[in-house]
Design a protein around this motif. Structure first.
Motif, PDB file in Angstrom:
ATOM      1  N   LEU A 175       0.821  -1.206   0.000  1.00  0.00           N
ATOM      2  CA  LEU A 175       0.000   0.000   0.000  1.00  0.00           C
ATOM      3  C   LEU A 175       0.859   1.261   0.000  1.00  0.00           C
ATOM      4  N   ALA A 176       2.078   1.127   0.528  1.00  0.00           N
ATOM      5  CA  ALA A 176       2.958   2.291   0.644  1.00  0.00           C
ATOM      6  C   ALA A 176       3.622   2.655  -0.678  1.00  0.00           C
ATOM      7  N   ASP A 177       3.627   1.747  -1.661  1.00  0.00           N
ATOM      8  CA  ASP A 177       4.239   2.033  -2.953  1.00  0.00           C
ATOM      9  C   ASP A 177       3.622   3.278  -3.590  1.00  0.00           C
ATOM     10  N   ILE A 178       4.492   4.140  -4.122  1.00  0.00           N
ATOM     11  CA  ILE A 178       4.009   5.328  -4.825  1.00  0.00           C
ATOM     12  C   ILE A 178       3.603   4.918  -6.237  1.00  0.00           C
ATOM     13  N   LYS A 179       2.415   5.289  -6.639  1.00  0.00           N
ATOM     14  CA  LYS A 179       1.967   5.036  -8.011  1.00  0.00           C
ATOM     15  C   LYS A 179       2.388   6.221  -8.879  1.00  0.00           C
ATOM     16  N   VAL A 180       3.325   5.959  -9.778  1.00  0.00           N
ATOM     17  CA  VAL A 180       3.914   7.010 -10.603  1.00  0.00           C
ATOM     18  C   VAL A 180       3.599   6.764 -12.077  1.00  0.00           C
ATOM     19  N   THR A 181       3.125   7.807 -12.754  1.00  0.00           N
ATOM     20  CA  THR A 181       2.938   7.746 -14.206  1.00  0.00           C
ATOM     21  C   THR A 181       3.826   8.814 -14.831  1.00  0.00           C
ATOM     22  N   THR A 182       4.628   8.408 -15.795  1.00  0.00           N
ATOM     23  CA  THR A 182       5.448   9.362 -16.550  1.00  0.00           C
ATOM     24  C   THR A 182       4.842   9.538 -17.936  1.00  0.00           C
ATOM     25  N   SER A 183       5.133  10.667 -18.550  1.00  0.00           N
ATOM     26  CA  SER A 183       4.515  10.949 -19.842  1.00  0.00           C
ATOM     27  C   SER A 183       5.351  10.442 -21.010  1.00  0.00           C
ATOM     28  N   LEU A 193      11.733  10.202 -18.909  1.00  0.00           N
ATOM     29  CA  LEU A 193      11.291  10.364 -17.521  1.00  0.00           C
ATOM     30  C   LEU A 193      11.091   8.994 -16.868  1.00  0.00           C
ATOM     31  N   TYR A 194      10.517   8.083 -17.626  1.00  0.00           N
ATOM     32  CA  TYR A 194      10.304   6.707 -17.155  1.00  0.00           C
ATOM     33  C   TYR A 194      11.633   6.055 -16.801  1.00  0.00           C
ATOM     34  N   SER A 195      12.639   6.274 -17.649  1.00  0.00           N
ATOM     35  CA  SER A 195      13.934   5.616 -17.437  1.00  0.00           C
ATOM     36  C   SER A 195      14.551   6.033 -16.106  1.00  0.00           C
ATOM     37  N   ILE A 196      14.430   7.306 -15.768  1.00  0.00           N
ATOM     38  CA  ILE A 196      14.984   7.787 -14.503  1.00  0.00           C
ATOM     39  C   ILE A 196      14.157   7.288 -13.324  1.00  0.00           C
ATOM     40  N   ALA A 197      12.835   7.412 -13.437  1.00  0.00           N
ATOM     41  CA  ALA A 197      11.949   6.966 -12.350  1.00  0.00           C
ATOM     42  C   ALA A 197      12.165   5.489 -12.037  1.00  0.00           C
ATOM     43  N   LYS A 198      12.386   4.686 -13.069  1.00  0.00           N
ATOM     44  CA  LYS A 198      12.612   3.248 -12.903  1.00  0.00           C
ATOM     45  C   LYS A 198      13.903   2.994 -12.129  1.00  0.00           C
ATOM     46  N   GLU A 199      14.955   3.739 -12.459  1.00  0.00           N
ATOM     47  CA  GLU A 199      16.245   3.561 -11.803  1.00  0.00           C
ATOM     48  C   GLU A 199      16.220   4.030 -10.349  1.00  0.00           C
ATOM     49  N   ILE A 200      15.576   5.158 -10.105  1.00  0.00           N
ATOM     50  CA  ILE A 200      15.583   5.735  -8.758  1.00  0.00           C
ATOM     51  C   ILE A 200      14.539   5.077  -7.858  1.00  0.00           C
ATOM     52  N   GLY A 201      13.356   4.820  -8.417  1.00  0.00           N
ATOM     53  CA  GLY A 201      12.256   4.290  -7.606  1.00  0.00           C
ATOM     54  C   GLY A 201      12.351   2.817  -7.306  1.00  0.00           C
ATOM     55  N   GLY A 202      12.935   2.060  -8.238  1.00  0.00           N
ATOM     56  CA  GLY A 202      13.062   0.617  -8.036  1.00  0.00           C
ATOM     57  C   GLY A 202      11.758  -0.031  -7.619  1.00  0.00           C
ATOM     58  N   ASP A 203      11.825  -0.900  -6.615  1.00  0.00           N
ATOM     59  CA  ASP A 203      10.630  -1.619  -6.184  1.00  0.00           C
ATOM     60  C   ASP A 203       9.805  -0.849  -5.148  1.00  0.00           C
ATOM     61  N   LYS A 204      10.173   0.416  -4.922  1.00  0.00           N
ATOM     62  CA  LYS A 204       9.394   1.241  -3.991  1.00  0.00           C
ATOM     63  C   LYS A 204       8.270   1.998  -4.694  1.00  0.00           C
ATOM     64  N   PHE A 260      17.222   4.769   0.348  1.00  0.00           N
ATOM     65  CA  PHE A 260      17.074   3.902  -0.830  1.00  0.00           C
ATOM     66  C   PHE A 260      17.152   4.730  -2.109  1.00  0.00           C
ATOM     67  N   TYR A 261      16.372   5.811  -2.162  1.00  0.00           N
ATOM     68  CA  TYR A 261      16.359   6.664  -3.355  1.00  0.00           C
ATOM     69  C   TYR A 261      17.706   7.349  -3.562  1.00  0.00           C
ATOM     70  N   THR A 262      18.306   7.787  -2.469  1.00  0.00           N
ATOM     71  CA  THR A 262      19.589   8.482  -2.568  1.00  0.00           C
ATOM     72  C   THR A 262      20.681   7.559  -3.099  1.00  0.00           C
ATOM     73  N   GLN A 263      20.717   6.323  -2.606  1.00  0.00           N
ATOM     74  CA  GLN A 263      21.720   5.359  -3.070  1.00  0.00           C
ATOM     75  C   GLN A 263      21.526   5.025  -4.544  1.00  0.00           C
ATOM     76  N   ASN A 264      20.278   4.821  -4.944  1.00  0.00           N
ATOM     77  CA  ASN A 264      19.987   4.551  -6.360  1.00  0.00           C
ATOM     78  C   ASN A 264      20.414   5.717  -7.237  1.00  0.00           C
ATOM     79  N   ALA A 265      20.147   6.928  -6.749  1.00  0.00           N
ATOM     80  CA  ALA A 265      20.512   8.122  -7.506  1.00  0.00           C
ATOM     81  C   ALA A 265      22.026   8.231  -7.644  1.00  0.00           C
ATOM     82  N   ASN A 266      22.741   7.990  -6.564  1.00  0.00           N
ATOM     83  CA  ASN A 266      24.205   8.072  -6.613  1.00  0.00           C
ATOM     84  C   ASN A 266      24.774   7.060  -7.612  1.00  0.00           C
ATOM     85  N   ASN A 267      24.220   5.845  -7.605  1.00  0.00           N
ATOM     86  CA  ASN A 267      24.680   4.815  -8.539  1.00  0.00           C
ATOM     87  C   ASN A 267      24.411   5.207  -9.985  1.00  0.00           C
ATOM     88  N   TYR A 268      23.222   5.748 -10.223  1.00  0.00           N
ATOM     89  CA  TYR A 268      22.841   6.118 -11.589  1.00  0.00           C
ATOM     90  C   TYR A 268      23.626   7.340 -12.064  1.00  0.00           C
TER      91      TYR A 268
END
Length: 305
Positions: free
Chosen positions: A18-26, A30-41, A164-172
């Motif tokens: 239930l805590a997962d953020i539902k994100v739609t990119t246009s 934008l999708y490529s970044i959201a996928k890398e940063i958001g992961g399974d969250k 989690f988001y910060t680590q993903n961002a640093n890696n990307y």
């Protein structure tokens, strides 16, 4: 005891779901970044289907239903998505919209390019007749800003997963900066910084590296040049010693191949990363791989090391 543990585990899993953020990119970048940063969250959807040319896209009722259930709608801006405001207002989701064009460095289309765009604009208000180039993600400098903006957005929306988001961002960002260093090194060695592309999608890249961009059509790959324009482009290729006419994989290569044949030069696909295919997404081929492939083709076209 086992039953209690199992039930508790189920509650935790349900809570996380239930805590997962539902994100739609246009659009795909934008999708490529959201996928890398958001992961399974996050639960991520992109409006434009894989394999579809991004220009001229018009959302369906199913797309609108998807949007109505999203927590965040990340858009690239009005110049690429003239349909956005009408849909946002009809769904009353103004407070869910994140406009990426407000977080990057935008470039204006030159007066000459705007004049050419107006001459063969067959799409009405597709770009709102704005003088802003909407293809800002083709600049790796902007792509870095986009990655930082989406990271901050996710942290703001879901602070519990900040690390989690910060680590993903640093890696990307490390991967993006590594690719940018390759571009910086190669672009400093080019002997003929001129390219002929399918449509004016590489202006930000051209500005970053002092490259002169010519195009077969205007801001949209669907625009068709006249016979006179094709003749002028053939002469341009010869006079400017351009050795490659670039086309795009989601648009017809017919005109590009005609010009190349008459000018006796080669053709190749140069991708503005507006979208990828469904198969490429499954294989993990994405924005960085596209830009890496583009670099090799640009080096060949402009005589770079």
């Amino acid at each position: 005891m086992l039953k209690k543990i199992g039930f508790s585990t189920m509650l935790i899993l349900a809570s996380n779901a239930l805590a997962d953020i539902k994100v739609t990119t246009s659009i795909y970048p934008l999708y490529s970044i959201a996928k890398e940063i958001g992961g399974d969250k996050i639960k991520l959807d992109n409006l434009i289907p894989f394999g579809v040319e991004a220009h001229g896209f018009d959302p369906s009722p199913a797309d609108m239903a998807k949007l109505s259930k999203s927590d965040l709608f990340i858009t690239s801006g009005d110049n690429m998505e003239p349909w956005k405001d009408k849909i946002v207002k009809s769904l009353h989701i103004e407070n869910k919209v994140f406009d990426m064009s407000e977080h990057v460095k935008l470039r204006e289309i030159s007066e000459d390019a705007q004049h050419e765009e107006d001459k063969h604009d067959h799409h009405g208000d597709e770009h709102n007749h704005s003088n802003i180039d909407p293809h800002y993600w083709v600049s790796l400098n902007n792509y870095i800003l986009m990655t930082q903006a989406i990271t901050n957005l996710f942290i703001e929306k879901d602070s519990a997963n900040k690390d989690f988001y910060t680590q993903n961002a640093n890696n990307y960002l490390e991967k993006i900066n590594t690719l940018k260093a390759k571009y910086d090194l190669s672009m400093a060695t080019c002997t003929n910084k001129k390219i002929l592309v399918n449509h004016d999608a590489f202006g930000y890249f051209a500005d970053d590296y002092g490259v002169k961009q010519y195009s077969v059509s205007g801001m949209s790959p669907e625009d068709k040049p006249s016979a006179k324009q094709i003749s002028e482009l053939i002469n341009l290729v010869k006079n400017e010693k351009i050795n490659t006419v670039f086309f795009e994989e989601f648009a017809s290569p017919k005109v590009a191949k005609t010009i190349a044949k008459e000018a006796n030069v080669k053709t190749d696909a140069l991708r503005p990363a507006e979208n990828i295919t469904k198969d490429e997404n499954k294989k993990g081929y994405g924005y960085l791989q596209i830009m890496e492939d583009n670099l090799e083709k640009l080096k060949s076209a402009m005589g770079c090391k």
